[in-house]
Design a protein around this motif. Structure first.
Motif, PDB file in Angstrom:
ATOM      1  N   SER A 241       0.647  -1.002   0.093  1.00 48.00           N
ATOM      2  CA  SER A 241       0.104   0.037   0.068  1.00 48.00           C
ATOM      3  C   SER A 241       0.843   1.337   0.035  1.00 48.00           C
ATOM      4  O   SER A 241       0.205   2.363  -0.444  1.00 48.00           O
ATOM      5  N   ALA A 242       2.204   1.267   0.343  1.00 44.93           N
ATOM      6  CA  ALA A 242       2.948   2.334   0.696  1.00 44.93           C
ATOM      7  C   ALA A 242       3.383   2.935  -0.722  1.00 44.93           C
ATOM      8  O   ALA A 242       3.517   2.057  -1.823  1.00 44.93           O
ATOM      9  N   PRO A 243       3.648   4.269  -1.068  1.00 46.36           N
ATOM     10  CA  PRO A 243       4.387   4.584  -2.155  1.00 46.36           C
ATOM     11  C   PRO A 243       5.694   3.916  -2.236  1.00 46.36           C
ATOM     12  O   PRO A 243       6.029   3.456  -1.433  1.00 46.36           O
ATOM     13  N   PRO A 244       5.957   3.751  -3.361  1.00 45.70           N
ATOM     14  CA  PRO A 244       7.223   3.189  -3.820  1.00 45.70           C
ATOM     15  C   PRO A 244       8.420   3.559  -3.056  1.00 45.70           C
ATOM     16  O   PRO A 244       9.200   2.741  -2.644  1.00 45.70           O
ATOM     17  N   ALA A 245       8.375   4.936  -3.135  1.00 44.08           N
ATOM     18  CA  ALA A 245       9.687   5.442  -2.294  1.00 44.08           C
ATOM     19  C   ALA A 245       9.709   5.109  -0.835  1.00 44.08           C
ATOM     20  O   ALA A 245      10.435   4.812  -0.301  1.00 44.08           O
ATOM     21  N   ALA A 246       8.360   5.194  -0.221  1.00 44.50           N
ATOM     22  CA  ALA A 246       8.573   4.760   1.091  1.00 44.50           C
ATOM     23  C   ALA A 246       8.662   3.360   1.262  1.00 44.50           C
ATOM     24  O   ALA A 246       9.480   3.157   2.305  1.00 44.50           O
TER      25      ALA A 246
END
Length: 513
Positions: A241-246
């Protein structure tokens, strides 16, 4: 000014410049991250690796009150923490570079990414338990916000679950750290300084029963934070679910905090407790290999597969630490770097695939190599790194862990778990190759196969995902190529890290040879 203080000040200055100065967020964040990467390389270049031990020391008394152990802003690095500082620098640069420039609420987004990096840098360079813990929790707060605000589907549930699990882990760990300090009988001997505590407990070990209780608290706390079975269930849906960067920053960097804590604090100061809990540790890490490995095989979405695969690989790190000999722990540190690079690369590429194709389910992906050959090559290398193929960084770390687990000096009880770890490489190869084949080289989804040969869909000849583009510019290639080159350099020249890490590992208390 201490170069370690600079590692903390540049991200902080960038955050303030974005919030107060209203400077453009992405360039400012990228400049700060790039400077930190350069500083980390300079620190490695100037570090006296042959002798090991701490360097670039900065020690400033922050709080000194009657009845309270003094709190020092004590920074230093050695051959164990320096590779993790470098890992933080390079993954942060890549995470910022792959982030979209026009993302909504961009100022907040890039500030939270910088806060994650700042927290990781602070945790790996702090030699005071207070700041060691606080810096990591700062990074966790940024993680929760990134998932909850910019996450994908089910982001609210995933953010809530991650918050509950990781806050529980942090509180249990805090209880263990406080119990460790308060177990010292004389108030004048109590300190939060890691070096002083290590020297004290080496000379005056606690009773074995007390060590076992405190070590168990740390095992549960660190275990939740790293995704040790059965405390792992927060990680895969959180990363999906996280943004790819996170996801790159947390899986690539922050999950190493717990393994680092075992090496730096738990085992050296509570060695008898570690020996008592060793059968439990081995049982749990077997769960990472077997349970998480087979669950990974059953996944039907690419981000979830990568998330469960990352959880599985934590078993290798725990096995290397459980050996507690020089070759095993050195291998664990090298694998922390290798896994950080490969998992960051996989999560970043997964985000690219999802963004460009609009799909992340294996059943709806296929034949992407025709549309995105560069992505196919990059994902192939990332998969090989995760599998531990020779020539990439993970191989060197895993091989040393295998040697460490079969060392004549270790208990015979570790040998079956070394065998399980070797079997884990087979599971990794199966699910990574299945993903690579299904996404890039497998049959096209049925909705495209139904088109007659030569038909035109959206102005393009029939190929999967009309309108999809490959990574085509230098700015799109660069962050992934940078991570891949770092893995290749370490894979072909592992002595660069071995010579840096091994002398410091050999100085750890009670370490076997």
């Amino acid at each position: 000014m201490s170069p370690l203080l600079a590692l903390l000040l540049f991200p902080l200055a960038a955050i303030l410049a974005i919030i107060i100065g209203r400077f453009p967020a992405r360039p400012v964040a990228g400049i700060a991250a790039g400077i930190n990467l350069i500083i980390s390389l300079g620190l490695i270049w100037g570090y006296p690796a042959a002798q090991g031990g701490y360097a670039y020391v900065m020690d400033y008394t922050w709080v000194n009150m009657q009845g309270l152990p003094p709190i020092h802003f004590h920074l230093a690095v050695d051959g164990i923490s320096l590779p993790l500082v470098f890992l933080t620098g390079i993954v942060t640069v890549a995470a910022i570079a792959i982030s979209p420039p026009n993302i909504r609420r961009s100022s907040e987004y890039y500030c939270y990414l910088l806060l994650m990096s700042l927290g990781a840098m602070g945790a790996f360079t702090s030699l005071d338990l207070f700041f060691f813990f606080i810096f990591h929790d700062f990074a966790l707060i940024a993680t929760f916000l990134l998932i909850g605000i910019w996450g994908a589907q089910n982001r609210q549930f995933a953010s809530f679950q991650v918050t509950i699990y990781l806050m529980a882990g942090s509180l249990i760990l805090l209880a263990g750290l406080v119990a460790l300090v308060m177990a010292i009988p004389h108030a004048e001997d109590r300190s939060f300084d890691i070096v002083l505590l290590q020297n004290y407990f080496t000379a005056h070990p606690l009773p074995s029963s007390t060590q076992s209780i405190i070590f168990l608290l740390m095992l549960i706390g660190f275990g939740i934070l790293v995704g040790l079975f059965p405390f792992h269930s927060w990680a895969p849906p959180g990363y999906a679910s996280a943004p790819p960067a996170a996801a790159m920053l947390h899986a690539g960097i922050l999950k190493k905090f717990a393994i680092y804590g075992f090496i730096r604090i738990a085992i050296p100061m509570l060695h008898d407790g570690f020996i008592t809990c060793l059968p439990l540790i081995l049982t749990l890490l077997a769960g990472n290999f077997l349970y998480a490995g087979f669950v990974t095989l059953a996944q039907k979405e690419l981000p979830l597969m990568i998330g469960f695969g990352s959880v599985m690989h934590m078993g290798y790190l725990f096995l290397g630490v459980a050996c507690w000999n020089t070759i095993g722990v050195t291998g664990a540190v090298i694998l922390m770097v290798g896994h950080g690079l490969s998992s960051a690369l996989l999560f970043g590429l997964s985000g690219e695939i999802t963004h460009r194709s609009g799909e992340n389910r294996f059943a709806e992906l296929g034949g992407l190599a025709q549309r995105a050959p560069v992505l196919a090559v990059l994902f192939s290398f990332a998969s090989m790194a995760s599998m531990g193929v020779p020539g990439l960084a993970n191989f060197a770390g895993e091989l040393m862990i295998f040697f460490g687990s079969f060392s004549p000096a270790i208990p015979l009880s570790l040998i079956p778990f070394g065998v399980i770890a070797i079997y884990g490489t087979v599971l990794t190869a199966i699910f990574q190759l299945r993903a690579l084949k299904g996404v890039f080289y497998g049959p096209m989804p049925a909705r495209y196969q139904a088109q007659p040969a030569g038909a035109v869909v959206g102005g393009e000849a029939t190929l999967p995902f009309p309108g999809m583009t490959d990574t085509s510019t230098l700015s799109e290639h660069a962050p992934y190529v940078m991570l891949l080159i770092a893995s290749l350099v370490i894979g072909f020249m592992p002595f660069l890290l071995i010579h840096l890490v091994q002398p410091s590992v050999s100085l750890l208390p009670f370490i076997g040879k």
